[in-house]
Design a protein around this motif. Structure first.
Motif, PDB file in Angstrom:
ATOM      1  N   VAL A 163       0.840  -1.201   0.000  1.00 35.78           N
ATOM      2  CA  VAL A 163       0.000   0.000   0.000  1.00 35.78           C
ATOM      3  C   VAL A 163       0.873   1.249   0.000  1.00 35.78           C
ATOM      4  N   PHE A 164       1.920   1.236   0.803  1.00 37.82           N
ATOM      5  CA  PHE A 164       2.843   2.366   0.862  1.00 37.82           C
ATOM      6  C   PHE A 164       3.456   2.615  -0.513  1.00 37.82           C
ATOM      7  N   ALA A 165       3.904   1.554  -1.169  1.00 39.14           N
ATOM      8  CA  ALA A 165       4.538   1.689  -2.483  1.00 39.14           C
ATOM      9  C   ALA A 165       3.559   2.225  -3.523  1.00 39.14           C
ATOM     10  N   LEU A 166       2.302   1.747  -3.475  1.00 44.51           N
ATOM     11  CA  LEU A 166       1.288   2.216  -4.428  1.00 44.51           C
ATOM     12  C   LEU A 166       0.977   3.697  -4.206  1.00 44.51           C
ATOM     13  N   ARG A 167       0.879   4.098  -2.960  1.00 46.03           N
ATOM     14  CA  ARG A 167       0.640   5.504  -2.658  1.00 46.03           C
ATOM     15  C   ARG A 167       1.803   6.363  -3.153  1.00 46.03           C
ATOM     16  N   ALA A 168       3.002   5.827  -3.037  1.00 48.17           N
ATOM     17  CA  ALA A 168       4.182   6.558  -3.508  1.00 48.17           C
ATOM     18  C   ALA A 168       4.126   6.747  -5.021  1.00 48.17           C
ATOM     19  N   ARG A 169       3.659   5.711  -5.744  1.00 48.99           N
ATOM     20  CA  ARG A 169       3.560   5.817  -7.201  1.00 48.99           C
ATOM     21  C   ARG A 169       2.590   6.914  -7.608  1.00 48.99           C
ATOM     22  N   VAL A 170       1.483   6.984  -6.896  1.00 52.43           N
ATOM     23  CA  VAL A 170       0.499   8.031  -7.181  1.00 52.43           C
ATOM     24  C   VAL A 170       1.127   9.396  -6.957  1.00 52.43           C
ATOM     25  N   ASP A 171       1.862   9.513  -5.858  1.00 47.93           N
ATOM     26  CA  ASP A 171       2.444  10.798  -5.510  1.00 47.93           C
ATOM     27  C   ASP A 171       3.536  11.214  -6.483  1.00 47.93           C
ATOM     28  N   THR A 172       4.270  10.268  -7.029  1.00 49.16           N
ATOM     29  CA  THR A 172       5.373  10.616  -7.924  1.00 49.16           C
ATOM     30  C   THR A 172       4.872  11.156  -9.256  1.00 49.16           C
ATOM     31  N   ARG A 173       3.570  11.151  -9.488  1.00 52.82           N
ATOM     32  CA  ARG A 173       3.037  11.775 -10.704  1.00 52.82           C
ATOM     33  C   ARG A 173       3.135  13.297 -10.630  1.00 52.82           C
ATOM     34  N   ARG A 174       3.298  13.809  -9.422  1.00 50.36           N
ATOM     35  CA  ARG A 174       3.505  15.238  -9.265  1.00 50.36           C
ATOM     36  C   ARG A 174       4.922  15.591  -9.709  1.00 50.36           C
ATOM     37  N   ASP A 175       5.119  16.847 -10.031  1.00 55.23           N
ATOM     38  CA  ASP A 175       6.420  17.270 -10.548  1.00 55.23           C
ATOM     39  C   ASP A 175       7.340  17.680  -9.401  1.00 55.23           C
ATOM     40  N   HIS A 176       8.316  16.816  -9.120  1.00 54.54           N
ATOM     41  CA  HIS A 176       9.324  17.125  -8.100  1.00 54.54           C
ATOM     42  C   HIS A 176      10.699  17.280  -8.748  1.00 54.54           C
ATOM     43  N   SER A 177      10.716  17.552 -10.046  1.00 52.65           N
ATOM     44  CA  SER A 177      11.987  17.552 -10.783  1.00 52.65           C
ATOM     45  C   SER A 177      12.959  18.601 -10.264  1.00 52.65           C
ATOM     46  N   LEU A 178      12.464  19.768  -9.861  1.00 52.88           N
ATOM     47  CA  LEU A 178      13.365  20.823  -9.389  1.00 52.88           C
ATOM     48  C   LEU A 178      14.040  20.403  -8.097  1.00 52.88           C
ATOM     49  N   GLU A 179      13.260  19.861  -7.172  1.00 51.32           N
ATOM     50  CA  GLU A 179      13.831  19.424  -5.890  1.00 51.32           C
ATOM     51  C   GLU A 179      14.848  18.309  -6.097  1.00 51.32           C
ATOM     52  N   LYS A 180      14.531  17.371  -6.976  1.00 48.21           N
ATOM     53  CA  LYS A 180      15.466  16.278  -7.250  1.00 48.21           C
ATOM     54  C   LYS A 180      16.752  16.799  -7.888  1.00 48.21           C
ATOM     55  N   LYS A 181      16.597  17.768  -8.770  1.00 49.29           N
ATOM     56  CA  LYS A 181      17.768  18.349  -9.426  1.00 49.29           C
ATOM     57  C   LYS A 181      18.655  19.064  -8.414  1.00 49.29           C
ATOM     58  N   MET A 182      18.041  19.767  -7.466  1.00 45.98           N
ATOM     59  CA  MET A 182      18.814  20.468  -6.435  1.00 45.98           C
ATOM     60  C   MET A 182      19.539  19.480  -5.533  1.00 45.98           C
ATOM     61  N   ARG A 183      18.845  18.389  -5.162  1.00 48.65           N
ATOM     62  CA  ARG A 183      19.470  17.375  -4.315  1.00 48.65           C
ATOM     63  C   ARG A 183      20.665  16.755  -5.032  1.00 48.65           C
ATOM     64  N   GLU A 184      20.471  16.405  -6.297  1.00 51.38           N
ATOM     65  CA  GLU A 184      21.548  15.826  -7.090  1.00 51.38           C
ATOM     66  C   GLU A 184      22.736  16.778  -7.165  1.00 51.38           C
ATOM     67  N   ALA A 185      22.458  18.068  -7.315  1.00 48.00           N
ATOM     68  CA  ALA A 185      23.532  19.057  -7.436  1.00 48.00           C
ATOM     69  C   ALA A 185      24.362  19.121  -6.160  1.00 48.00           C
ATOM     70  N   TYR A 186      23.716  18.973  -5.000  1.00 46.29           N
ATOM     71  CA  TYR A 186      24.457  18.986  -3.748  1.00 46.29           C
ATOM     72  C   TYR A 186      25.421  17.800  -3.666  1.00 46.29           C
ATOM     73  N   TYR A 187      24.975  16.633  -4.117  1.00 45.44           N
ATOM     74  CA  TYR A 187      25.842  15.454  -4.119  1.00 45.44           C
ATOM     75  C   TYR A 187      27.022  15.653  -5.069  1.00 45.44           C
ATOM     76  N   VAL A 188      26.729  16.149  -6.254  1.00 43.04           N
ATOM     77  CA  VAL A 188      27.791  16.380  -7.244  1.00 43.04           C
ATOM     78  C   VAL A 188      28.809  17.368  -6.696  1.00 43.04           C
ATOM     79  N   GLN A 189      28.315  18.454  -6.102  1.00 43.87           N
ATOM     80  CA  GLN A 189      29.201  19.467  -5.517  1.00 43.87           C
ATOM     81  C   GLN A 189      30.096  18.860  -4.447  1.00 43.87           C
ATOM     82  N   PHE A 190      29.521  18.041  -3.585  1.00 43.47           N
ATOM     83  CA  PHE A 190      30.275  17.435  -2.489  1.00 43.47           C
ATOM     84  C   PHE A 190      31.338  16.479  -3.017  1.00 43.47           C
TER      85      PHE A 190
END
Length: 405
Positions: free
Chosen positions: A78-105
């Motif tokens: 159930v948790f995984a299915l709810r997550a799939r529904v939620d990932t339809r929203r656009d979180h691309s900017l937040e993911k890009k920022m998180r990735e950039a912090y890792y790359v920088q580090f």
């Protein structure tokens, strides 16, 4: 003699994964090896979602019985299915920022090899062209088939027998191997000498399948003290807070969040949650943080009043930074053994609370950081004295640098 070492470990975007790479790299620098690189190849995931679910059901039933075990497993679905529904929203900017912090580090602190791939590292002709005279497999759960389908590479199967092939703090992420898998693992571990593992469960497995003695060593992050790691901390942008309850969970059981909220209310402290992905629940009383890199993780632990977690490296950095940490664990998860093994080393086994067996009591679970710091110091110095300091000498005994063909 020139000495060039390759660290063969996970390349996930994960706090602990990156920080343990830094930890081992800098520990090798401390013993006089300047030329150290982390092999830069993508980590390929392990067993499929269906297989992982079956494994989860088995673990839950073994611990809780059929009815409760199946029910808890279905909650994961159930948790995984709810997550799939939620990932339809656009979180691309937040993911890009998180990735950039890792790359920088990583660009600032981690020295990586030229990019390569799995096929390259299974090609013995390609591997012979690499300029290393020592390969170190680890740390992390590099021998856990749940997380990678590349265990042959993480057992250094294709590296030349003319170079040093050893592990450092390797982990199976479990306490036993199925009988049918033992022959494969027994054959693979022949490549590793010495066998240095991270927890008691890994030592038990390694001793059995190798017929040799393996040795328990601290995770690479534990090879350094608080003063060292504070050089890497960085305050998260747009975050204000001190003395909060920090929650970081790696599984899907919601009990840990409810426990953190209960403690926050009891102690009148803000609860801050490190979010791993975009999925429910969105408990409004928790301040959620996602766009973080390893530098922010260290800062958040260091400025917390306490940490509630089931994450190994959240526990590790809590111990290093002398912050009370309260592991809240699901008894069915074998992965817990890595946390429990470390708490045993520092004589604080009493800090663990299991889901369904009561509440965390911060006033009743005391941390003696004088004892912890001393135990960690001895554990750390033993690793340097017995194993890490021997690496330069052992490379010299090879008789020369391994030249590319």
């Amino acid at each position: 003699m020139d000495k060039k070492i390759a660290i063969v470990t996970f390349r996930f975007r994960n706090f602990g994964t990156v920080l343990q790479s830094i930890g081992l790299q800098e520990a090798l620098h401390k013993v006089g090896i300047d030329d150290v690189e982390v092999l830069d190849f993508p980590t390929i995931g392990g067993i499929s979602g269906k297989e992982a679910f079956v494994e989860t059901i088995k673990e839950q039933i073994k611990t809780y019985g059929v009815l409760k075990g199946v029910f808890r497993s279905l909650k994961e679905v159930v948790f995984a299915l709810r997550a799939r529904v939620d990932t339809r929203r656009d979180h691309s900017l937040e993911k890009k920022m998180r990735e950039a912090y890792y790359v920088q580090f990583e660009e600032k602190y981690l020295r990586k090899s030229v990019p390569m791939n799995t096929a390259d590292l299974r090609n013995e002709e390609f591997v012979r062209t690499l300029p290393y005279n020592c390969y170190i497999a680890g740390s992390d759960q590099i021998w856990n088939e749940k997380y990678t389908s590349q265990i042959d590479i993480f057992f250094l199967k294709y590296m030349p027998s003319t170079v040093i092939r050893m592990s450092y703090a390797g982990s199976f992420g479990r306490t036993f191997l199925e009988e049918k898998k033992k022959p494969l693992f027994a054959e693979l571990i022949k490549n590793i000498d010495p066998i240095l593992v991270r927890e008691q469960g890994a030592k038990k497995i390694a001793d059995e399948i190798s017929g040799r003695e393996s040795f328990l060593v601290p995770d690479p992050t534990l090879l350094h003290d608080k003063t060292f790691w504070l050089n890497y901390e960085e305050k998260p942008e747009h975050f204000d807070g001190e003395g909060y309850v920090l929650i970081y969970s790696l599984n899907h059981d919601l009990s840990i969040y409810k426990e953190a909220m209960r403690i926050g209310k009891q102690l009148n402290k803000k609860v801050v949650g490190i979010k791993r992905h975009f999925n429910p629940p969105y408990y409004k009383s928790i301040e959620w943080l996602y766009t973080l890199g390893p530098q922010h993780f260290i800062w958040l632990v260091n400025h917390a009043a306490m940490v509630i977690t089931n994450s190994y490296h959240a526990e590790v950095f809590s111990l290093i930074l002398n912050k009370p940490c309260y592991p809240f664990l699901d008894k069915a998860e074998e992965i817990n053994e890595r946390l429990i093994s470390l708490l045993h080393v520092v004589e604080h086994d009493h800090a663990v609370t299991y889901i369904g067996e009561g509440h965390i009591n911060p006033n009743g679970i005391k941390y003696d950081f004088d004892t912890i710091n001393e135990r960690l110091r001895v554990f750390r110095e033993n690793a340097y004295d017995k194993f890490l300091s021997a690496i330069p000498l052992n490379i010299s005994k090879l008789g020369g640098v391994v030249e590319p063909k």
